[in-house]
Write an enzyme that holds these catalytic residues in place. Structure first.
Site: not given
Ligand code: XBP
Ligand code: MG
Length: 253
Positions: A10, A12
């Site tokens: 991932d 953010d």
């Protein structure tokens, strides 16, 4: 148990703390430029993070927190334009070097590269934001280290739906059991675990209270030699920072 073939990152909150000082600031700059008096402070932004995707977040804000605003006739184009402006501000903030990677991220990525471990990015954010973050932190050619960049509107149903993980795994020709995910949030782990991908969590200020019961290891950060992580849940197998050996142990257990 399948052997570990790939690390799925991932972006953010996981690679970097982008939300409070990056995305949030860029949204506010775009609102100001558009002549809107909207201001997303840190507390409000925490609530808005319930919805992933910037365009989706703007709609959620108007539906839940600013119902007085009279939507223009061309509302879809209005949101799209506002979001494009936000992306311009955001990528500029990254190019200016304002957002560093979180502890241990660069070390783990470098170790994975050295050992030939496959890597992909699996995120809700706009592809240009991924490019800007990787280039400003890991160097101009670093995006090419990641076999697949699964990002933004590639799938219509963003996290917490599993679709973006399904898409990335399909592109890589892997089963869920052959990969492990790195996430930081409730929406992230809902997505990875619905796709049956084992998940290691590194929390941040916005996600510390999220439900990570589906995670295989929950840390405050990945840690570095001499800067140990704190273990919030799961088995750290005696390690005090996250290296590929520990990732493989978590995956195998
Ligand atoms: C990230 C997001 C994104 C960013 C904004 O979630 O929720 O919406 O905040 O990005 P995750 P865009 O870390 O789970 O991928 O404005 O480019 O949509
Ligand atoms: Mg995240």
């Amino acid at each position: 148990m399948a052997n570990l073939q790939a690390l799925l990152f991932d972006v953010d909150g996981t690679l970097a703390d982008t939300e409070k000082d990056g995305h949030r600031v860029a949204f506010n700059l775009a609102f100001e430029k558009a002549g809107l008096d909207w201001n997303w402070d840190e507390a409000l932004y925490g609530e808005l993070l319930a919805v992933t995707g910037g365009k989706e977040r703007i709609r959620f804000y108007l539906d839940q927190f600013n119902t007085e605003f009279v939507k223009p006739d061309n509302f879809d184009a209005f949101v799209k334009g506002l979001h494009e402006s936000k992306t311009d501000f955001y990528t500029q903030l990254l190019a200016d070097g304002l957002i560093p990677l979180r502890p241990g991220v660069e070390r783990l990525i470098n170790e994975a590269r050295e050992q030939g471990m496959r890597m992909a990015v699996v995120t809700t954010t706009t592809p240009a934001n991924v490019t800007a973050l990787l280039e400003s932190t890991l160097g101009p050619d670093s995006e090419s280290w990641f076999e697949v960049i699964a990002a933004g509107d590639i799938v219509p149903a963003k996290k917490p739906a599993p679709d973006i993980y399904h898409w990335a795994l399909e592109q890589m020709g892997l089963t869920a059991a052959e990969a492990i995910a790195f996430e930081d949030s409730s929406n992230g782990i809902l997505s990875s675990s619905a796709a049956d991908v084992k998940t290691i969590i590194t929390i941040n200020d916005y996600t510390a209270e999220d439900d990570f019961s589906a995670a295989h290891l929950v840390l405050d950060h990945m840690g570095e030699p001499g800067q140990a992580f704190n273990v919030l849940a799961g088995n750290h197998h005696g390690h005090d920072y996250l290296d590929l050996e520990l990732v493989k142990k978590v995956h195998a257990n």
